[in-house]
Design a protein around this motif. Structure first.
Motif, short mmCIF file in Angstrom:
data_model
loop_
_atom_site.label_atom_id
_atom_site.label_comp_id
_atom_site.label_asym_id
_atom_site.label_seq_id
_atom_site.Cartn_x
_atom_site.Cartn_y
_atom_site.Cartn_z
N GLU A 54 0.81 -1.22 0.00
CA GLU A 54 0.00 0.00 0.00
C GLU A 54 0.84 1.27 0.00
OE1 GLU A 54 -2.53 -0.41 3.39
OE2 GLU A 54 -3.27 -2.38 2.76
N VAL A 55 2.18 1.14 0.08
CA VAL A 55 3.04 2.33 0.09
C VAL A 55 3.65 2.53 -1.29
CG1 VAL A 55 3.55 1.93 2.53
CG2 VAL A 55 5.17 1.14 0.77
N GLU A 56 4.31 3.66 -1.47
CA GLU A 56 4.93 3.97 -2.76
C GLU A 56 6.22 3.18 -2.95
OE1 GLU A 56 6.71 7.81 -5.30
OE2 GLU A 56 5.96 8.07 -3.25
N TRP A 57 6.34 2.55 -4.12
CA TRP A 57 7.57 1.84 -4.50
C TRP A 57 8.24 2.62 -5.63
CZ3 TRP A 57 8.98 -3.52 -3.16
CH2 TRP A 57 8.20 -4.03 -2.11
N VAL A 58 9.56 2.68 -5.58
CA VAL A 58 10.31 3.44 -6.59
C VAL A 58 11.44 2.59 -7.15
CG1 VAL A 58 9.77 5.68 -5.56
CG2 VAL A 58 11.84 4.44 -4.84
N LYS A 59 11.83 2.90 -8.38
CA LYS A 59 12.99 2.22 -8.97
C LYS A 59 14.26 2.71 -8.28
CE LYS A 59 10.77 1.86 -13.50
NZ LYS A 59 10.80 2.29 -14.92
N TYR A 60 15.18 1.78 -8.06
CA TYR A 60 16.42 2.13 -7.37
C TYR A 60 17.57 1.38 -8.03
CZ TYR A 60 19.19 3.77 -3.38
OH TYR A 60 20.11 4.41 -2.59
N LYS A 79 9.80 3.26 -1.11
CA LYS A 79 10.48 4.55 -1.00
C LYS A 79 10.81 4.88 0.45
CE LYS A 79 10.03 9.41 -2.39
NZ LYS A 79 9.14 10.41 -3.05
N MET A 80 9.94 4.46 1.36
CA MET A 80 10.12 4.78 2.77
C MET A 80 11.37 4.13 3.36
SD MET A 80 7.16 2.38 4.50
CE MET A 80 7.64 2.86 6.15
N PHE A 81 11.94 3.12 2.70
CA PHE A 81 13.12 2.44 3.22
C PHE A 81 14.40 3.26 3.05
CE2 PHE A 81 11.94 -2.37 3.11
CZ PHE A 81 10.86 -2.11 3.93
N ILE A 82 14.41 4.15 2.08
CA ILE A 82 15.65 4.85 1.72
C ILE A 82 16.10 5.76 2.87
CG2 ILE A 82 16.72 6.43 0.08
CD1 ILE A 82 14.63 5.48 -1.99
N GLY A 83 17.32 5.53 3.33
CA GLY A 83 17.89 6.37 4.37
C GLY A 83 17.44 6.08 5.78
N ALA A 103 17.98 -13.52 9.70
CA ALA A 103 18.07 -12.07 9.51
C ALA A 103 18.27 -11.69 8.05
CB ALA A 103 19.20 -11.51 10.36
N ILE A 104 19.16 -12.40 7.36
CA ILE A 104 19.46 -12.04 5.97
C ILE A 104 18.26 -12.27 5.08
CG2 ILE A 104 20.90 -12.58 3.97
CD1 ILE A 104 23.17 -13.25 5.91
N LYS A 105 17.64 -13.43 5.21
CA LYS A 105 16.51 -13.74 4.33
C LYS A 105 15.27 -12.93 4.69
CE LYS A 105 14.28 -17.51 1.89
NZ LYS A 105 12.96 -16.85 1.86
N ASN A 106 15.25 -12.34 5.88
CA ASN A 106 14.11 -11.51 6.24
C ASN A 106 13.91 -10.38 5.24
OD1 ASN A 106 12.20 -11.60 8.56
ND2 ASN A 106 12.75 -9.45 8.72
N ALA A 107 15.02 -9.88 4.68
CA ALA A 107 14.93 -8.79 3.70
C ALA A 107 14.33 -9.27 2.38
CB ALA A 107 16.32 -8.20 3.45
N PHE A 108 14.31 -10.58 2.15
CA PHE A 108 13.70 -11.15 0.95
C PHE A 108 12.23 -10.74 0.87
CE2 PHE A 108 12.10 -14.84 -1.58
CZ PHE A 108 13.01 -14.81 -2.62
N GLY A 109 11.61 -10.62 2.04
CA GLY A 109 10.20 -10.25 2.08
C GLY A 109 9.94 -8.76 2.12
N GLY A 110 10.99 -7.95 2.33
CA GLY A 110 10.77 -6.52 2.45
C GLY A 110 11.24 -5.72 1.25
N LEU A 111 12.33 -6.16 0.63
CA LEU A 111 12.92 -5.38 -0.45
C LEU A 111 12.47 -5.83 -1.83
CD1 LEU A 111 16.60 -4.89 0.78
CD2 LEU A 111 14.88 -3.13 0.41
N LEU A 137 21.21 1.10 1.30
CA LEU A 137 19.98 1.79 1.66
C LEU A 137 19.94 2.29 3.10
CD1 LEU A 137 17.20 -0.49 0.10
CD2 LEU A 137 17.73 1.85 -0.58
N HIS A 138 20.37 1.43 4.02
CA HIS A 138 20.12 1.67 5.44
C HIS A 138 21.38 2.12 6.17
CE1 HIS A 138 16.33 -0.29 4.69
NE2 HIS A 138 16.88 -1.47 4.49
N PRO A 139 21.32 3.20 6.93
CA PRO A 139 22.47 3.60 7.73
C PRO A 139 22.74 2.65 8.89
CG PRO A 139 20.59 5.04 8.16
CD PRO A 139 20.22 4.18 6.99
N GLY A 140 21.73 1.93 9.32
CA GLY A 140 21.90 0.96 10.40
C GLY A 140 21.06 -0.27 10.15
#
Length: 301
Positions: A54-60, A79-83, A103-111, A137-140
């Motif tokens: 439901e949020v905005e997705w952008v090309k990166y 888009k909300m993930f950036i930064g 932990a690593i594969k958790n991003a499979f479902g988010g990114l 993408l993420h500072p932390g």
């Protein structure tokens, strides 16, 4: 709830916290938030639930990817993930495609969007790519892994719940997955995505080089086995096995809709009534099951 409470106690404002979940071709994030009893927790602390479709997705444009640029010529992310920094909340469990998942594969479902199943053919390279993407993408990046109730066997959807009563946490995504793998009974250096991630400098995969603070887990071995469900076996036969000649017809043509339909038929009409329901009923009689039930369904149920 423990992670939310700790963040708030440490001074983070509610406006800084974004609880998110994504969809797959066979799951609905909002229904999952209700069924998994997330809503009462979020309501208690005044936090919204954010369904990523439901949020905005952008090309990166990402640099240095091993496989994802070949699988998806254009990669879109929320888009909300950036930064923003990210905290992953995985479960300690096995997986039929990647041996373990954490932990690593958790991003499979988010990114990645719901068509991320196209990455299964090169799952280990894709998981390393997800680390590459996160560091751009993420500072932390942090992870808190739930090992109170673990998953053994044919993960991720047909596992056997096993109570082990551990919580793991680390800013090193490779190290936390490596220690989880070791606790399950695997050699982390024999799991390709962990070995490759360590070789690329994303973290430490050799348990002897990882400092573990807290309980001594040097002799812990759950004796877990990574198995394949019928659905994952079929998926792998199409992508790499004797059904490979039919790959484009079955997964790339308009006929691809048969795959999620077949998965739902197997899991909902066969596996769950015969095996899954009994496992859940047994779990609900445990202390963790009773605690889970005590949360109720929350709003929207």
């Amino acid at each position: 709830e423990g992670v939310i409470r700790t963040l708030l106690d440490d001074g983070y404002r509610r406006e800084q916290l974004y609880p998110v979940e994504n969809k797959t071709v066979v799951t609905n994030p909002r229904q999952g938030a209700i069924n998994n009893r997330w809503m009462p927790v979020l309501e208690k602390y005044g936090l919204p639930f954010i369904a990523l479709p439901e949020v905005e997705w952008v090309k990166y444009e990402f640099k240095g990817l091993l496989k994802l640029n070949q699988i998806f010529p254009e990669i879109e992310i929320p888009k909300m993930f950036i930064g923003k920094s990210v905290i992953h909340l995985p479960t300690l469990k096995t997986h039929g495609h990647s041996v373990t998942t954490g932990a690593i594969k958790n991003a499979f479902g988010g990114l990645l969007k719901e068509v991320r199943h196209y990455g299964h053919e090169f799952i280990h390279e894709v998981l390393v790519d997800l680390l590459t993407m996160q560091y751009q993408l993420h500072p932390g990046i942090f992870a808190v892994m739930d090992g109170t109730v673990c998953g053994d066997g044919a993960g991720p959807r047909t596992m056997r719940p096993v109570i082990k009563n551990y919580i793991l946490a680390s800013a090193d995504q490779v190290a936390i997955d490596a220690i989880a793998a070791k606790m399950m009974g695997f050699d982390p250096l024999e799991i390709p995505y962990l070995r490759m991630a360590a070789e690329m400098g994303y973290g430490v995969a050799d348990p002897k080089d990882i400092e573990v603070i807290g309980e001594d887990i040097s002799r812990v071995n759950f004796g877990f086995e990574s198995k394949r469900s019928f659905v994952i076996w079929g998926d792998q036969m199409i992508r790499k096995g004797f059904l490979r000649p039919f790959y484009w017809l079955l997964l790339k043509s308009p006929l691809w809709v048969w795959a999620p339909f077949a998965s739902n038929v197997y899991h909902d009409l066969f596996w769950y009534p015969i095996i899954g329901r009994r496992r859940i009923e047994e779990f609900m009689r445990t202390n963790w099951g009773k605690l889970f039930e005590s949360y109720g369904a929350g709003a929207g149920s």
